[in-house]
Design an enzyme around this catalytic site. Structure first.
Site, PDB file in Angstrom:
ATOM      1  N   ASP A 300       0.869  -1.181   0.000  1.00  0.00           N
ATOM      2  CA  ASP A 300       0.000   0.000   0.000  1.00  0.00           C
ATOM      3  C   ASP A 300       0.902   1.226   0.000  1.00  0.00           C
ATOM      4  O   ASP A 300       1.946   1.196  -0.629  1.00  0.00           O
ATOM      5  CB  ASP A 300      -0.940  -0.053   1.218  1.00  0.00           C
ATOM      6  CG  ASP A 300      -2.261   0.669   0.985  1.00  0.00           C
ATOM      7  OD1 ASP A 300      -2.212   1.840   0.575  1.00  0.00           O
ATOM      8  OD2 ASP A 300      -3.320   0.074   1.214  1.00  0.00           O
ATOM      9  N   HIS A 334       1.293   1.958  -3.278  1.00  0.00           N
ATOM     10  CA  HIS A 334       0.297   2.840  -3.889  1.00  0.00           C
ATOM     11  C   HIS A 334       0.808   4.264  -4.032  1.00  0.00           C
ATOM     12  O   HIS A 334       0.365   4.997  -4.915  1.00  0.00           O
ATOM     13  CB  HIS A 334      -0.983   2.839  -3.057  1.00  0.00           C
ATOM     14  CG  HIS A 334      -1.755   1.552  -3.151  1.00  0.00           C
ATOM     15  ND1 HIS A 334      -2.866   1.287  -2.397  1.00  0.00           N
ATOM     16  CD2 HIS A 334      -1.555   0.455  -3.923  1.00  0.00           C
ATOM     17  CE1 HIS A 334      -3.328   0.084  -2.693  1.00  0.00           C
ATOM     18  NE2 HIS A 334      -2.547  -0.437  -3.614  1.00  0.00           N
TER      19      HIS A 334
END
Length: 491
Positions: A300, A334
């Site tokens: 992430d 991300h």
């Protein structure tokens, strides 16, 4: 008597010399800052030392060492603090709770491996994703401690694969088959949960936090869903993380919350690319933070800054402020450097420089949405290099809805030019942000600024920026965006 006095003086001189050396090492980072910030240095510890093996621990990866860690920490604490040495070996354990004046020293060749046995992790009141809630106790934690450290060249492993759900699109077919064959349930053909209890609890959650009032019995029934962050440091002061590898966390990897005077130097925080909610580090509502020469490789966001979510975050009212990030690398994730989306307490006085992002979905990522409130301001970003950015090199998105940018683009979702709403305490604000000396070789889109019509993104300076991308920059609901020597090359 004379010998003991001489020894005490020698130990004091050694401690003062070590403190001066640390101060010299980190002092340079506080020079010529674009905002006022008081310099600080690493904590110092008494010369006491204990070895984990002396408390009955066996490093074979089979015998549970939870009691040995607790006894060793208690023994050091009674002595006033010192160093707990974890020697070579694999040390299987349940939760470890650090106390003030203790340095957890994980030697090279040592692995602290947290047990996947859920019964070892009681449910506690805590904060997750910016909200006051319940979660399982973190594998490694400290609460209200002063002068603590996690150092050495060993590994801290959260055994996260036993906790996390899995999305099929994030793994290969062989990985999907292998990782879903040991039980669990399929919510749909492309989404696997570790247990039926996890699946039921997910239906009661907004993202990853159950919504509503629940009894203790109901919380216990949801326990498999309540994945903890691996390293939880709450309300701590004078914290030092140095050289350690932190990996394979159940949820976020490292989570300093409401801490003050935090130095992170030369660590590696890593998770598999498929790790759901596997942020590398989330600095939340902290004051005086230095993150240098470290590497982050996450499922992430990489380096993420937060300050609470919605009403809970505004009620806490503690911004993240006085943060320096220097010389860091982010691999898969991300976002490379990220602010939000939980920023309801505000973020200010941030200086990011000399960093590189290699293969992240987004390079510089700012995200929030209506309902958050909070002000993000006085952010300075210099000398950032990026390659192979899958989506946007720089993005401001004030319509964040829980998806990654890749997922949002794949869905075809585009939100802009909608009707304005009244401005109140729930309206987030991003302003006074300065980005310069950025080079990006390869991005999906150069930039995407998507502000709110009632509170546009305001006062963004872009200077000396070169981006090679497949799509040009897009700007919606922005004002005061200044561009100087910004070059975008469409490939």
């Amino acid at each position: 008597m004379k010998k003991s006095i001489i020894l005490a003086m020698a130990l004091l001189a050694f401690s003062l010399a070590a403190s001066a050396q640390a101060k010299d090492k980190y002092e340079k980072y506080f020079n010529n800052l674009p905002f006022k910030m008081q310099a600080f240095t690493t904590p110092t510890f008494p010369q006491n030392e204990v070895n984990l093996k002396d408390f009955g621990a066996v490093g074979d990866g089979q015998k549970l060492c939870t009691e040995a860690f607790a006894k060793a920490i208690d023994e050091l604490s009674r002595k006033g603090g010192g160093r707990l040495t974890v020697p070579e070996g694999v040390w299987l354990t349940g939760p470890i709770v650090l106390k003030s004046n203790i340095n957890l020293y994980v030697k090279k060749g040592a692995i602290i491996l947290f047990s996947p046995d859920l019964s070892l992790y009681p449910i506690i009141k805590t904060s997750f994703e910016g909200l006051d809630t319940h979660r399982c106790q973190s594998p490694l934690s400290a609460f209200g401690a002063e002068n603590i450290a996690i150092t050495g060249r060993g590994v801290i492993d959260g055994n996260g694969r036993w906790w996390r759900p899995l999305k099929k699109q994030k793994v290969t077919d062989s990985q999907w088959k292998q990782m879903t064959q040991d039980g669990g349930v399929f919510k749909r053909a492309d989404l696997w949960y570790p247990s039926e209890a996890y699946a039921k609890a997910a239906e009661l959650a907004d993202l990853n936090v159950p919504k509503g009032e629940f009894t203790d019995k109901q919380w216990e029934q949801m326990k498999p869903f309540l994945r903890p962050v691996m390293v939880s440091l709450q309300n701590c002061k004078n914290v030092y993380l140095k050289d350690v590898i932190f990996q394979n966390s159940p949820a976020w990897n490292i989570h300093p919350l409401m801490c003050e005077n935090l130095i992170i130097d030369n660590i590696l925080a890593r998770n598999p690319s498929f790790a759901q909610n596997g942020d590398a580090i989330d600095v939340e509502s902290c004051k005086n933070v230095l993150i240098v020469d470290s590497k982050f490789d996450a499922g992430d966001d990489g380096i993420c800054v937060k300050s609470g979510k919605d009403a809970d975050g505004r009620r806490r009212g503690r911004p993240t402020e006085n943060l320096i990030v220097d010389g860091c690398t982010v691999f898969a994730g991300h976002g490379g450097f990220v602010v939000g989306s939980e920023m309801s307490g505000g973020v200010n006085n941030v200086f990011v420089k000399n960093c590189q992002f290699l293969g992240t979905d987004v390079g510089l990522r700012f995200k929030s949405c209506r309902g958050r409130g909070g002000v993000v301001e006085n952010i300075f970003i210099n000398n950032v290099s990026m390659t192979d950015i899958k989506a946007d090199a720089i993005i401001f998105n004030l319509y964040y809805g829980g998806m990654s940018v890749i997922e949002m683009n794949a869905s075809g979702q585009k939100v802009n030019n909608i009707d304005p709403m009244p401005v109140d305490e729930t309206t987030p604000e991003f302003r006074d942000i300065h980005i310069k000396d950025v080079v990006c070789q390869g991005a999906g889109r150069a930039m995407f600024f998507n502000g709110l019509p009632e509170k546009p993104i305001d006062g963004i300076d872009l200077k000396d920026i070169t981006i090679f991308a497949r799509q040009d920059a897009e700007f919606y609901n922005c004002k005061g965006v200044k561009k100087e020597n910004v070059n975008i090359h469409i490939q």
